[in-house]
Scaffold this motif. Structure first.
Motif, PDB file in Angstrom:
ATOM      1  N   GLN A  26     -23.859 -26.609 -38.815  1.00 32.15           N
ATOM      2  CA  GLN A  26     -23.339 -27.640 -37.929  1.00 32.15           C
ATOM      3  C   GLN A  26     -21.837 -27.430 -37.729  1.00 32.15           C
ATOM      4  OE1 GLN A  26     -23.295 -31.750 -39.355  1.00 32.15           O
ATOM      5  NE2 GLN A  26     -24.498 -32.219 -37.547  1.00 32.15           N
ATOM      6  N   LEU A  27     -21.400 -27.384 -36.475  1.00 34.20           N
ATOM      7  CA  LEU A  27     -19.998 -27.194 -36.150  1.00 34.20           C
ATOM      8  C   LEU A  27     -19.347 -28.544 -35.907  1.00 34.20           C
ATOM      9  CD1 LEU A  27     -20.442 -24.274 -33.621  1.00 34.20           C
ATOM     10  CD2 LEU A  27     -19.858 -24.102 -36.031  1.00 34.20           C
ATOM     11  N   ARG A  28     -18.172 -28.734 -36.477  1.00 31.39           N
ATOM     12  CA  ARG A  28     -17.430 -29.976 -36.292  1.00 31.39           C
ATOM     13  C   ARG A  28     -16.108 -29.649 -35.623  1.00 31.39           C
ATOM     14  NH1 ARG A  28     -18.557 -32.899 -42.079  1.00 31.39           N
ATOM     15  NH2 ARG A  28     -20.802 -32.913 -41.830  1.00 31.39           N
ATOM     16  N   SER A  29     -15.673 -30.559 -34.743  1.00 36.33           N
ATOM     17  CA  SER A  29     -14.399 -30.339 -34.064  1.00 36.33           C
ATOM     18  C   SER A  29     -13.677 -31.668 -33.890  1.00 36.33           C
ATOM     19  CB  SER A  29     -14.623 -29.680 -32.698  1.00 36.33           C
ATOM     20  OG  SER A  29     -15.342 -30.550 -31.856  1.00 36.33           O
ATOM     21  N   HIS A  30     -12.360 -31.574 -33.776  1.00 36.71           N
ATOM     22  CA  HIS A  30     -11.524 -32.741 -33.528  1.00 36.71           C
ATOM     23  C   HIS A  30     -10.710 -32.453 -32.271  1.00 36.71           C
ATOM     24  CE1 HIS A  30      -9.022 -36.248 -34.300  1.00 36.71           C
ATOM     25  NE2 HIS A  30      -8.021 -35.498 -33.898  1.00 36.71           N
ATOM     26  N   ASP A  77     -13.935 -37.022 -32.711  1.00 42.44           N
ATOM     27  CA  ASP A  77     -14.579 -36.062 -33.597  1.00 42.44           C
ATOM     28  C   ASP A  77     -15.967 -35.800 -33.055  1.00 42.44           C
ATOM     29  OD1 ASP A  77     -12.437 -35.907 -35.402  1.00 42.44           O
ATOM     30  OD2 ASP A  77     -13.101 -37.704 -36.449  1.00 42.44           O
ATOM     31  N   SER A  78     -16.309 -34.515 -32.908  1.00 38.48           N
ATOM     32  CA  SER A  78     -17.605 -34.124 -32.356  1.00 38.48           C
ATOM     33  C   SER A  78     -18.314 -33.195 -33.320  1.00 38.48           C
ATOM     34  CB  SER A  78     -17.430 -33.402 -31.019  1.00 38.48           C
ATOM     35  OG  SER A  78     -16.713 -34.175 -30.119  1.00 38.48           O
ATOM     36  N   ARG A  79     -19.602 -33.059 -33.102  1.00 40.27           N
ATOM     37  CA  ARG A  79     -20.380 -32.086 -33.866  1.00 40.27           C
ATOM     38  C   ARG A  79     -21.472 -31.535 -32.966  1.00 40.27           C
ATOM     39  NH1 ARG A  79     -23.139 -36.591 -37.572  1.00 40.27           N
ATOM     40  NH2 ARG A  79     -24.655 -37.282 -36.048  1.00 40.27           N
ATOM     41  N   ASN A  80     -21.852 -30.307 -33.250  1.00 41.95           N
ATOM     42  CA  ASN A  80     -22.979 -29.709 -32.547  1.00 41.95           C
ATOM     43  C   ASN A  80     -23.630 -28.686 -33.452  1.00 41.95           C
ATOM     44  OD1 ASN A  80     -20.675 -28.011 -32.123  1.00 41.95           O
ATOM     45  ND2 ASN A  80     -21.823 -26.905 -30.575  1.00 41.95           N
ATOM     46  N   PRO A  86     -21.922 -30.404 -27.659  1.00 47.94           N
ATOM     47  CA  PRO A  86     -21.337 -31.275 -28.674  1.00 47.94           C
ATOM     48  C   PRO A  86     -21.602 -32.744 -28.381  1.00 47.94           C
ATOM     49  CG  PRO A  86     -19.631 -30.005 -27.538  1.00 47.94           C
ATOM     50  CD  PRO A  86     -20.931 -29.648 -26.928  1.00 47.94           C
ATOM     51  N   ASN A  89     -19.079 -37.938 -32.575  1.00 51.11           N
ATOM     52  CA  ASN A  89     -19.444 -38.528 -33.858  1.00 51.11           C
ATOM     53  C   ASN A  89     -18.597 -39.768 -34.120  1.00 51.11           C
ATOM     54  OD1 ASN A  89     -20.629 -38.733 -36.355  1.00 51.11           O
ATOM     55  ND2 ASN A  89     -19.236 -37.301 -37.326  1.00 51.11           N
TER      56      ASN A  89
END
Length: 167
Positions: A26-30, A77-80, A86, A89
């Motif tokens: 799972q990739l998380r990004s801000h 904050d996102s995740r995909n 994405p 979150n």
């Protein structure tokens, strides 16, 4: 089969499983403003002005163009998973309003409830007019090239000019 080849085979299988499962991580990004709760809470309506907010929180993500020019600080904050789109979150929207003199009048906070999901209608934009199928698009121009009145220099001895005898 020796113990060495069994261990090597087990290690190779474990490496393949680890490599395959890492593709599904799972990739998380801000994106946007990095929120510091203490700094945000230090901004007080009626006390602070544009300059003090700028020094405390920094440059806003967006500045409003109408009314008093509210400032907006946005953080998401996102995740995909793998190749999927994405999904948000968590989201923080901080709106700071000012009066005519530049003094802070209100601070509003928003969250993930402000995220709108837009689902487009189908994969194409519907248009008015004639519906054409695949083969009509593919073979639609057969017979129209060089036809009379089409400006292709076909019938009537025209040499161009859209059916005129003289330029």
């Amino acid at each position: 089969m020796s113990v060495f080849s069994a261990r090597t085979g087990l290690a190779a299988a474990l490496a393949v499983v680890t490599l395959a499962s890492s593709g599904c991580t799972q990739l998380r990004s801000h994106q946007g403003y990095v929120v510091d709760t203490d700094l945000v809470n230090s901004v007080q309506p009626g006390v602070d002005n544009r300059q003090s907010v700028l020094q405390t929180l920094g440059k806003p993500t967006l500045a409003g163009q109408f009314d008093q020019g509210d400032w907006y600080y946005l953080a998401r904050d996102s995740r995909n998973l793998a190749f999927r789109n994405p999904r948000p979150n968590a989201q923080i929207t901080l709106q700071i309003s000012f009066d005519q003199q530049g003094t802070v009048t209100a601070i509003r906070r928003g969250g993930l409830d402000q995220v709108a999901a837009v689902k487009p209608y189908g994969k194409t934009t519907p248009t008015l007019g004639r519906e054409r199928g695949f083969f009509q698009d593919l073979f639609g121009n057969i017979g129209t090239v060089g036809a009379a009145g089409a400006g292709g220099g076909g019938a009537g001895g025209n040499t161009g000019g859209g059916g005129r005898d003289r330029p």
